[in-house]
Design an enzyme around this catalytic site. Structure first.
Site, PDB file in Angstrom:
ATOM      1  N   ARG A  32      -3.768  23.311   0.825  1.00  0.00           N
ATOM      2  CA  ARG A  32      -2.504  23.741  -0.111  1.00  0.00           C
ATOM      3  C   ARG A  32      -1.737  24.902   0.713  1.00  0.00           C
ATOM      4  NH1 ARG A  32      -2.679  19.353  -1.663  1.00  0.00           N
ATOM      5  NH2 ARG A  32      -2.595  18.556  -3.930  1.00  0.00           N
TER       6      ARG A  32
ATOM      7  N   ASP B 287      -1.349  21.169   7.637  1.00  0.00           N
ATOM      8  CA  ASP B 287      -0.582  19.858   7.246  1.00  0.00           C
ATOM      9  C   ASP B 287      -0.052  19.963   6.120  1.00  0.00           C
ATOM     10  OD1 ASP B 287      -0.683  17.008   7.213  1.00  0.00           O
ATOM     11  OD2 ASP B 287      -2.067  17.219   5.110  1.00  0.00           O
TER      12      ASP B 287
ATOM     13  N   GLU C 218       6.685  23.680   1.523  1.00  0.00           N
ATOM     14  CA  GLU C 218       6.996  22.394   1.763  1.00  0.00           C
ATOM     15  C   GLU C 218       8.035  21.378   0.991  1.00  0.00           C
ATOM     16  OE1 GLU C 218       2.834  21.166   2.067  1.00  0.00           O
ATOM     17  OE2 GLU C 218       3.238  19.592   0.581  1.00  0.00           O
TER      18      GLU C 218
ATOM     19  N   HIS D 205       1.852  16.703   5.399  1.00  0.00           N
ATOM     20  CA  HIS D 205       1.176  16.585   4.334  1.00  0.00           C
ATOM     21  C   HIS D 205       0.635  15.273   4.412  1.00  0.00           C
ATOM     22  CE1 HIS D 205       0.092  17.995   0.117  1.00  0.00           C
ATOM     23  NE2 HIS D 205      -0.739  17.016   0.416  1.00  0.00           N
TER      24      HIS D 205
HETATM   25  P1  NAI Z   1     -13.213  19.237  -4.512  1.00  0.00           P
HETATM   26  O1  NAI Z   1     -12.979  19.597  -6.178  1.00  0.00           O
HETATM   27  O2  NAI Z   1     -14.194  18.171  -4.426  1.00  0.00           O
HETATM   28  O3  NAI Z   1     -13.822  20.583  -3.883  1.00  0.00           O
HETATM   29  C1  NAI Z   1     -13.114  21.726  -4.083  1.00  0.00           C
HETATM   30  C2  NAI Z   1     -14.117  22.809  -3.731  1.00  0.00           C
HETATM   31  O4  NAI Z   1     -13.553  24.017  -4.000  1.00  0.00           O
HETATM   32  C3  NAI Z   1     -15.163  22.879  -5.036  1.00  0.00           C
HETATM   33  O5  NAI Z   1     -16.521  22.942  -4.146  1.00  0.00           O
HETATM   34  C4  NAI Z   1     -14.894  24.139  -5.790  1.00  0.00           C
HETATM   35  O6  NAI Z   1     -16.204  24.882  -6.197  1.00  0.00           O
HETATM   36  C5  NAI Z   1     -14.125  24.957  -4.334  1.00  0.00           C
HETATM   37  N1  NAI Z   1     -13.377  26.251  -5.203  1.00  0.00           N
HETATM   38  C6  NAI Z   1     -12.493  26.265  -6.293  1.00  0.00           C
HETATM   39  N2  NAI Z   1     -12.006  27.531  -6.146  1.00  0.00           N
HETATM   40  C7  NAI Z   1     -12.212  28.147  -4.958  1.00  0.00           C
HETATM   41  C8  NAI Z   1     -11.800  29.156  -4.598  1.00  0.00           C
HETATM   42  N3  NAI Z   1     -11.008  30.017  -5.473  1.00  0.00           N
HETATM   43  N4  NAI Z   1     -12.466  29.676  -3.574  1.00  0.00           N
HETATM   44  C9  NAI Z   1     -13.150  28.930  -2.776  1.00  0.00           C
HETATM   45  N5  NAI Z   1     -13.667  27.380  -3.275  1.00  0.00           N
HETATM   46  C10 NAI Z   1     -13.285  27.244  -4.409  1.00  0.00           C
HETATM   47  O7  NAI Z   1     -11.703  18.963  -3.781  1.00  0.00           O
HETATM   48  P2  NAI Z   1     -11.445  18.189  -2.667  1.00  0.00           P
HETATM   49  O8  NAI Z   1     -11.311  16.656  -2.790  1.00  0.00           O
HETATM   50  O9  NAI Z   1     -12.760  18.353  -1.735  1.00  0.00           O
HETATM   51  O10 NAI Z   1     -10.081  18.561  -2.306  1.00  0.00           O
HETATM   52  C11 NAI Z   1     -10.063  19.863  -1.699  1.00  0.00           C
HETATM   53  C12 NAI Z   1      -8.520  20.247  -1.620  1.00  0.00           C
HETATM   54  O11 NAI Z   1      -7.856  19.600  -0.782  1.00  0.00           O
HETATM   55  C13 NAI Z   1      -7.716  19.828  -2.958  1.00  0.00           C
HETATM   56  O12 NAI Z   1      -7.664  20.871  -3.896  1.00  0.00           O
HETATM   57  C14 NAI Z   1      -6.280  19.561  -2.301  1.00  0.00           C
HETATM   58  O13 NAI Z   1      -5.569  20.934  -2.435  1.00  0.00           O
HETATM   59  C15 NAI Z   1      -6.364  19.234  -0.935  1.00  0.00           C
HETATM   60  N6  NAI Z   1      -5.977  17.956  -0.394  1.00  0.00           N
HETATM   61  C16 NAI Z   1      -5.254  17.882   0.613  1.00  0.00           C
HETATM   62  C17 NAI Z   1      -4.535  16.444   0.675  1.00  0.00           C
HETATM   63  C18 NAI Z   1      -3.686  16.304   1.873  1.00  0.00           C
HETATM   64  O14 NAI Z   1      -3.379  15.169   2.125  1.00  0.00           O
HETATM   65  N7  NAI Z   1      -3.512  17.230   2.693  1.00  0.00           N
HETATM   66  C19 NAI Z   1      -5.111  15.203   0.000  1.00  0.00           C
HETATM   67  C20 NAI Z   1      -6.187  15.535  -1.069  1.00  0.00           C
HETATM   68  C21 NAI Z   1      -6.454  16.969  -1.212  1.00  0.00           C
END
Ligand code: NAI
Length: 350
Positions: A237, A261, A266, A298
């Site tokens: 993000r 990305d 954005e 994105h």
């Molecule tokens: P997930 O929920 O599987 O993993 C997120 C990880 O971040 C977890 O291990 C959690 O413990 C950790 N976390 C939470 N708060 C934190 C903090 N303050 N500092 C460090 N780590 C922390 O999520 P996933 O599926 O891996 O997605 C990650 C991120 O990717 C999403 O939150 C979203 O913002 C982004 N995303 C971007 C996309 C894009 O098209 N550019 C598409 C999908 C997701």
């Protein structure tokens, strides 16, 4: 006598061609009545949802307190996010008023692979070489890159996407260190504190959600502590990075390259064609003008597989919510922040 079953009505905000295609396919039986709207959901456009059971929204729709109140007052009962992140929804305010569901995973591979694509493009200057050879310029001057093998990558957030990115990096022979607020036990991942991660990483990739606590986690202070020439990748993000501090870090040659990305402002720009216009965001324009910055709008999620999964899961979420009273992908303030929710994923949170 034939009883006419009323179809559930979904107001689909910020609809793009690729959304229409994947949802038309997922809804081929016309089980749902879906109205595709070009407008983004906001305090100016919420009225378009009048008479609908659910709204379907994406990353840049504005689901703030006023929008939530208006939707609830109009009888909309469900906000169905067709994405994983939900920082654009005031889930604390929504609690008790309107339910929110999301698509927690659709293709973590799509995002992790895009992060690596950006990294390789950047450090091997593929974006430059592509333009040169199209112009029959076969000079190699200025295209020197560096090996990924043996470099240290710091991964922030070791959830679904972060772990796949780690596996990809290991395939390149990189040394992986990671920080996560909730480290995974017995994962074989070398967790370090953030300070150590800033200091040791040649490349830093963000894979954590955006929260109030980590907004601008990459800013002037942290950039100053990083290795000179660090490559920063953000597919998570935009507001995890203070863009102006990043720009300054690039100008000072402290940051060697940035692969973005996502961008903190954005919402006003990404997903639209401004090629014939003058973009008002000077920081973005300056970042894009840098030879060592790559911006995609994105796009990391955008694969055929991910789009099909998003459409199927979103419609499953709506069906389960209205017909079975279950809500496996509900997000609520209490689940996300207080761990006090009765959420068993078999019952709605309130
Ligand atoms: P997930 O929920 O599987 O993993 C997120 C990880 O971040 C977890 O291990 C959690 O413990 C950790 N976390 C939470 N708060 C934190 C903090 N303050 N500092 C460090 N780590 C922390 O999520 P996933 O599926 O891996 O997605 C990650 C991120 O990717 C999403 O939150 C979203 O913002 C982004 N995303 C971007 C996309 C894009 O098209 N550019 C598409 C999908 C997701």
């Amino acid at each position: 006598m034939n009883k006419t079953v009323k179809k559930l009505r979904i107001a689909f905000f910020d609809a793009k061609d690729y959304d229409r295609n994947s949802f038309l396919e997922a809804n081929a039986s016309e089980e749902f009545e879906i109205t595709y709207l070009d407008a983004r959901l906001s305090t100016d456009t919420y009225k378009l949802a009048e008479g609908y059971d659910a709204v379907c929204v994406f990353v840049n729709d504005e689901v703030n307190a006023e929008v939530i109140d208006r939707l609830a007052a109009m009888g909309v009962r469900l906000i169905a996010l067709r994405c994983a992140g939900y920082n654009n929804v005031d889930i604390e305010y929504a609690y008790g008023k309107i339910h929110v569901v999301r698509v927690p995973a659709y293709s973590p591979y799509a995002v992790a692979e895009h992060a690596m694509a950006l990294l390789l493009t950047s450090i091997r200057r593929i974006h430059k070489a592509y333009i040169r050879t199209r112009d029959f310029n076969f000079s190699l001057n200025g295209l020197t890159g560096f090996d990924l093998h043996g470099k240290t990558v710091g991964v922030i957030g070791t959830g679904k996407i972060g772990r796949i990115f780690i596996d990809i990096c290991r395939g390149f022979g990189m040394h992986v260190i990671a920080y996560d607020k909730f480290p995974a036990a017995n994962s074989g991942i070398e967790y370090v504190g953030l300070d150590e991660l800033w200091e040791r990483s040649d490349i830093i990739s963000l894979h954590c959600p955006l929260t109030d606590e980590n907004r601008h986690m990459i800013g002037a202070d942290t950039i100053a502590r990083m290795k000179k020439g660090v490559v920063i990748i953000n597919t998570s993000r935009g507001a995890l990075i203070d863009s102006e501090a990043l720009l300054e870090g690039i100008k000072q040659r402290q940051v060697g390259a940035a692969c973005l990305d996502v961008y903190e402002e954005e919402a006003d720009v990404f997903f639209h064609d401004y090629s014939g216009h003058i973009v008002n965001d000077d920081t973005l324009a300056r970042l894009i003008s840098m030879p060592n910055v790559i911006v995609t709008s994105h796009q990391a999620f955008l694969t055929k597989e991910a789009l099909a999964n998003i459409a199927d899961t979103t419609l499953d979420n709506v069906r389960l919510f209205f017909e079975n009273d279950t809500c496996p992908n509900e997000i609520c303030y209490k689940c996300a922040n207080l761990s006090t929710c009765k959420q068993t994923h078999e019952k709605k949170c309130f």
